[in-house]
Design a protein around this motif. Sequence first.
Motif, PDB file in Angstrom:
ATOM      1  N   TRP A  76       0.508  -0.512  -0.521  1.00 54.38           N
ATOM      2  CA  TRP A  76       0.256  -0.019  -0.163  1.00 54.38           C
ATOM      3  C   TRP A  76       0.887   1.428  -0.236  1.00 54.38           C
ATOM      4  O   TRP A  76       0.986   2.175  -0.611  1.00 54.38           O
ATOM      5  N   ARG A  77       1.934   1.185  -0.197  1.00 51.83           N
ATOM      6  CA  ARG A  77       3.019   2.410   0.414  1.00 51.83           C
ATOM      7  C   ARG A  77       3.944   2.618  -0.777  1.00 51.83           C
ATOM      8  O   ARG A  77       4.289   4.019  -1.452  1.00 51.83           O
ATOM      9  N   ALA A  78       3.232   1.852  -1.688  1.00 47.57           N
ATOM     10  CA  ALA A  78       4.679   2.477  -3.340  1.00 47.57           C
ATOM     11  C   ALA A  78       3.982   2.928  -3.888  1.00 47.57           C
ATOM     12  O   ALA A  78       2.139   3.477  -3.611  1.00 47.57           O
ATOM     13  N   PRO A  79       3.988   3.685  -4.984  1.00 45.49           N
ATOM     14  CA  PRO A  79       4.046   4.647  -5.397  1.00 45.49           C
ATOM     15  C   PRO A  79       2.574   4.682  -6.144  1.00 45.49           C
ATOM     16  O   PRO A  79       2.059   5.412  -6.254  1.00 45.49           O
ATOM     17  N   VAL A  80       2.527   3.025  -6.851  1.00 47.05           N
ATOM     18  CA  VAL A  80       1.711   2.664  -7.745  1.00 47.05           C
ATOM     19  C   VAL A  80       0.235   2.582  -7.376  1.00 47.05           C
ATOM     20  O   VAL A  80      -0.758   2.694  -7.720  1.00 47.05           O
ATOM     21  N   SER A  81       0.144   2.588  -5.297  1.00 46.85           N
ATOM     22  CA  SER A  81      -0.842   2.681  -5.229  1.00 46.85           C
ATOM     23  C   SER A  81      -1.705   3.885  -4.734  1.00 46.85           C
ATOM     24  O   SER A  81      -2.518   3.548  -4.101  1.00 46.85           O
ATOM     25  N   GLN A  82      -0.638   5.048  -4.400  1.00 45.80           N
ATOM     26  CA  GLN A  82      -1.097   5.499  -3.815  1.00 45.80           C
ATOM     27  C   GLN A  82      -2.682   6.559  -4.557  1.00 45.80           C
ATOM     28  O   GLN A  82      -3.343   7.123  -3.650  1.00 45.80           O
ATOM     29  N   PRO A  83      -2.876   6.403  -6.124  1.00 51.13           N
ATOM     30  CA  PRO A  83      -4.467   6.249  -6.521  1.00 51.13           C
ATOM     31  C   PRO A  83      -5.734   6.124  -5.850  1.00 51.13           C
ATOM     32  O   PRO A  83      -6.387   6.389  -6.024  1.00 51.13           O
ATOM     33  N   PHE A  84      -5.343   4.622  -5.494  1.00 50.41           N
ATOM     34  CA  PHE A  84      -6.244   4.082  -4.253  1.00 50.41           C
ATOM     35  C   PHE A  84      -6.773   4.830  -3.137  1.00 50.41           C
ATOM     36  O   PHE A  84      -7.600   4.686  -3.233  1.00 50.41           O
ATOM     37  N   TYR A  85      -5.790   5.572  -2.742  1.00 46.16           N
ATOM     38  CA  TYR A  85      -6.505   6.489  -1.909  1.00 46.16           C
ATOM     39  C   TYR A  85      -6.777   7.720  -2.084  1.00 46.16           C
ATOM     40  O   TYR A  85      -7.450   8.525  -1.368  1.00 46.16           O
ATOM     41  N   ARG A  86      -6.069   8.812  -2.884  1.00 41.34           N
ATOM     42  CA  ARG A  86      -6.703   9.792  -3.511  1.00 41.34           C
ATOM     43  C   ARG A  86      -7.280  10.116  -4.844  1.00 41.34           C
ATOM     44  O   ARG A  86      -8.013  10.680  -5.268  1.00 41.34           O
ATOM     45  N   ALA A  87      -7.475   9.357  -5.526  1.00 40.85           N
ATOM     46  CA  ALA A  87      -8.069   9.018  -7.004  1.00 40.85           C
ATOM     47  C   ALA A  87      -9.287   9.346  -6.478  1.00 40.85           C
ATOM     48  O   ALA A  87     -10.473   9.057  -6.031  1.00 40.85           O
ATOM     49  N   SER A  88      -9.707  10.179  -7.654  1.00 43.64           N
ATOM     50  CA  SER A  88     -11.612  10.809  -7.142  1.00 43.64           C
ATOM     51  C   SER A  88     -12.005  10.894  -8.738  1.00 43.64           C
ATOM     52  O   SER A  88     -10.949  11.118  -9.945  1.00 43.64           O
ATOM     53  N   LYS A  89     -13.295  11.433  -9.160  1.00 47.82           N
ATOM     54  CA  LYS A  89     -13.962  11.532 -10.238  1.00 47.82           C
ATOM     55  C   LYS A  89     -13.029  13.166 -11.026  1.00 47.82           C
ATOM     56  O   LYS A  89     -13.094  12.736 -11.790  1.00 47.82           O
ATOM     57  N   LYS A  90     -13.204  14.202 -10.019  1.00 47.46           N
ATOM     58  CA  LYS A  90     -12.548  15.252 -10.413  1.00 47.46           C
ATOM     59  C   LYS A  90     -10.879  15.364 -11.085  1.00 47.46           C
ATOM     60  O   LYS A  90     -10.529  15.304 -11.900  1.00 47.46           O
ATOM     61  N   ASP A  91     -10.547  14.114 -10.006  1.00 53.31           N
ATOM     62  CA  ASP A  91      -8.724  13.329 -10.380  1.00 53.31           C
ATOM     63  C   ASP A  91      -8.676  12.993 -10.553  1.00 53.31           C
ATOM     64  O   ASP A  91      -8.414  11.387  -9.830  1.00 53.31           O
ATOM     65  N   PRO A  92      -9.576  11.021 -11.938  1.00 58.55           N
ATOM     66  CA  PRO A  92      -9.296   9.931 -11.192  1.00 58.55           C
ATOM     67  C   PRO A  92      -7.853   9.719 -11.572  1.00 58.55           C
ATOM     68  O   PRO A  92      -7.519   8.385 -11.179  1.00 58.55           O
ATOM     69  N   MET A  93      -6.786  10.679 -11.830  1.00 58.76           N
ATOM     70  CA  MET A  93      -4.935   9.719 -11.574  1.00 58.76           C
ATOM     71  C   MET A  93      -5.143   8.549 -12.518  1.00 58.76           C
ATOM     72  O   MET A  93      -3.979   7.668 -12.027  1.00 58.76           O
ATOM     73  N   ASP A  94      -5.563   8.712 -13.678  1.00 57.57           N
ATOM     74  CA  ASP A  94      -5.469   7.782 -14.361  1.00 57.57           C
ATOM     75  C   ASP A  94      -5.490   6.113 -14.116  1.00 57.57           C
ATOM     76  O   ASP A  94      -5.469   5.112 -14.861  1.00 57.57           O
ATOM     77  N   ILE A  95      -6.554   5.424 -13.746  1.00 61.03           N
ATOM     78  CA  ILE A  95      -7.649   4.257 -12.778  1.00 61.03           C
ATOM     79  C   ILE A  95      -8.725   4.539 -13.464  1.00 61.03           C
ATOM     80  O   ILE A  95     -10.107   5.882 -13.625  1.00 61.03           O
ATOM     81  N   GLY A  96      -8.583   3.949 -14.774  1.00 62.43           N
ATOM     82  CA  GLY A  96     -10.096   2.993 -14.482  1.00 62.43           C
ATOM     83  C   GLY A  96     -11.362   2.711 -13.607  1.00 62.43           C
ATOM     84  O   GLY A  96     -12.546   3.370 -13.809  1.00 62.43           O
ATOM     85  N   LEU A  97     -10.692   1.515 -12.995  1.00 62.34           N
ATOM     86  CA  LEU A  97     -11.691   1.197 -12.155  1.00 62.34           C
ATOM     87  C   LEU A  97     -11.120   1.123 -10.518  1.00 62.34           C
ATOM     88  O   LEU A  97      -9.964   0.813 -10.634  1.00 62.34           O
ATOM     89  N   ARG A  98     -11.485   1.029  -9.621  1.00 59.75           N
ATOM     90  CA  ARG A  98     -11.395   1.286  -8.831  1.00 59.75           C
ATOM     91  C   ARG A  98     -12.313   0.255  -7.661  1.00 59.75           C
ATOM     92  O   ARG A  98     -13.485   0.436  -7.721  1.00 59.75           O
ATOM     93  N   ARG A  99     -11.568  -1.030  -7.173  1.00 54.12           N
ATOM     94  CA  ARG A  99     -12.406  -2.369  -6.182  1.00 54.12           C
ATOM     95  C   ARG A  99     -11.947  -2.302  -5.109  1.00 54.12           C
ATOM     96  O   ARG A  99     -11.074  -2.118  -4.567  1.00 54.12           O
ATOM     97  N   ARG A 100     -12.952  -2.398  -3.833  1.00 51.53           N
ATOM     98  CA  ARG A 100     -12.890  -2.745  -2.163  1.00 51.53           C
ATOM     99  C   ARG A 100     -13.387  -3.510  -2.415  1.00 51.53           C
ATOM    100  O   ARG A 100     -13.957  -3.949  -2.937  1.00 51.53           O
ATOM    101  N   PHE A 101     -12.594  -4.884  -1.346  1.00 51.59           N
ATOM    102  CA  PHE A 101     -13.104  -6.268  -0.970  1.00 51.59           C
ATOM    103  C   PHE A 101     -13.639  -5.897   0.134  1.00 51.59           C
ATOM    104  O   PHE A 101     -13.267  -5.152   1.174  1.00 51.59           O
ATOM    105  N   GLY A 102     -15.221  -7.122   0.270  1.00 51.39           N
ATOM    106  CA  GLY A 102     -14.936  -6.776   1.639  1.00 51.39           C
ATOM    107  C   GLY A 102     -14.596  -8.182   2.443  1.00 51.39           C
ATOM    108  O   GLY A 102     -14.625  -9.048   1.081  1.00 51.39           O
ATOM    109  N   TYR A 103     -14.420  -8.517   3.536  1.00 49.58           N
ATOM    110  CA  TYR A 103     -13.952  -9.577   4.063  1.00 49.58           C
ATOM    111  C   TYR A 103     -14.924  -9.990   5.385  1.00 49.58           C
ATOM    112  O   TYR A 103     -15.569  -9.337   5.659  1.00 49.58           O
ATOM    113  N   THR A 104     -15.034 -11.178   5.652  1.00 53.61           N
ATOM    114  CA  THR A 104     -15.395 -11.911   7.087  1.00 53.61           C
ATOM    115  C   THR A 104     -14.449 -12.938   7.287  1.00 53.61           C
ATOM    116  O   THR A 104     -14.260 -13.687   6.550  1.00 53.61           O
TER     117      THR A 104
END
Length: 682
Positions: A113-141
């Motif tokens: 999560w600390r790698a530069p390539v991971s940063q858009p997971f926390y920062r990307a938004s509709k206004k600034d997608p940071m070249d991300i087409g899709l962000r997927r979050r996972f749910g766990y039990t």
Amino acid sequence: MSRPVDDSLDPLERERSHLASSRAALRAMREDVESLDIRDVTANWVNAEVLTRQIDDRIKALADLSDTPLFFGRLDYLHAPGAEGAEGAEGERFYIGRRHVHDADGDPMVIDWRAPVSQPFYRASKKDPMDIGLRRRFGYTGGDLTAYEDEHLSDPAEAARTSRLLQQEIERPRVGPMRDIVATIQPEQDEIVRSGLGGTVCVQGGPGTGKTAVGLHRVAYLLYAHRERLARTGTLVIGPNRSFLHYIEQVLPALGELTVRQATVDDLVARVEVRGTDDAAAAVVKGDARMAEVLRRAVYAHVSMPAEAVVVVRGSRRWRVPAYEVEEIVRELLDRDIRYGAAREALPQRIAHAVLVQMERSGEAPDDRVQDAVARNAAVKAAVKAIWPPVDPAKLVLRLLSDAEFLAEHADGVLDEDEQRTILWARPARSVKSAKWSAADAVLIDEASDLVTRTPSLGHVVLDEAQDLSPMQYRAVGRRCTTGSATVLGDLAQGTTPWATRSWEEALEHLGKRDGVIEELTAGFRVPTDVITYASRLLPSIAPGLAPVASIRDNPGFFEIREVAEAAEVVAACGESLRHEGSVGLIAADARVPVLAEALKAAGLEYLAPGEETTRQARLTLVPASLAKGLEYDYVVLDEPAAVVEGEPDERTGLRRLYVALTRAVSGLTVTHTEALPAQLG
């Protein structure tokens, strides 16, 4: 990273398959380290011990925590990272997790999560997608992947919305120690986490804003980005008490970081045994930054100017260094403002150098060995002992607190007579060992020790719940990072000591980090809306001008004020809270804890003390209000708010203590009272 997928599986099954493959790859990485044979690669047993320890740490860091998600998100880039806009640059897929995992060919299966390539997971938004087409979050039990949720950042037709899985993760009930927030870091938190090592950051954050977690994740990030440097210089997390440190101790290991030391300020300055206490007035004066000047004067007052020449006999020759020349050497050392002990060590060499100059003028050719021999000459040693005698820091502080004349001499113009009387011991101790030192005294001894010998500096220090430190305690922490940086965490509204911090600018000055950047977190992720709104009624009385926390949670939480007649009804409220999933904290004024403990026993309800780890079988903790700071529980029963206020020496401190107690709940709060509630709560 992108890789072939089995289209015969539905999306959830494909992700589960990747999780299983990633776990298998992590096991293989661990087995590779475990199988290393170092018998023929080390030069000696010392190297072997060091390498063995490093391998053991690596094995621990590669542990697969079965109930913890190995990855929690996925990023689908539109283009290859670094090639945005390049023709034919096909996007890649990255799974974001707590640590890096690669397959047998070295290709990444999970990205740290600390790698530069991971940063858009926390920062990307509709206004600034940071070249991300899709962000997927996972749910766990537990450790099982049970759900996913997609956000198409590059699709203008899809409206921005709050992530349901993100909210569930934030609000998820917990038992045991504090969890990491790596899956839920918000953009404003991520900016602080990823700020550079060179600068000091001070984070003002109200209850539930995640400032403690941000500080811990910042350490983890810095260790990732500057591992070699921090491996040499070290890192340290400082908390207010042992209960708090026990609560947070699993966060960094869960992120694969095992080398960060944890301590309280009292641990740092533990040069003497603390067996006594100060009243508030004495503690305030002893904690005042002016005491540093009193100590400096007292230390350097031991230096005296020479009354006679230094005569060195070598063979048949006598070499004489006049008193005025020795005095010039002494004054030069004083003007350089170096540590007392370092100057004392330099003095014999300086005198010896003066002798060597005379030898050279007489035609001799002395070398360094001669200078060292002269520096060890009995006459030089005697002169140094008379001019610049050794100073024992503890004995110095003992004399300051015991000898009114000695204190008056060095506190003249710094402390007034009343302040001097306040810190003088009524019954002077006979020795350092017999003295009943207080926590504030130990800080003074630490300051004096640093005047004599420089305190080693670490690469980075995290200081949590900083608002309760005295100026002298800030100086003690600052000494541990003079050549490094710091992350300072706190909330001015939660200051509950008579010397509580008035402003972060002042705190940074005492810390020796005037250039530190002050950041403010105002979005509340942990405390329910109704709870923080109620607690914020106290802010005008305890921290005028401080912005209230705005809860961003959809769930308002459970909140109830209940008038009761006896302790048994408080216990009944605890029983009701225990029907819900998660941890329960019964918080009460310190004086009320014995009464409630008896009531809990009478009702057959088992309870833990702060610092004891909650489990699924033991979920109730009885918490004195003085130890509640920094702790969180899914459900809180707060006993007798008026008693919490009355338990402190003044009303403002009492209301601040109450503010802390009111804001420990993550899902629900029940306030029970017999006495009238404080007027400030309306």
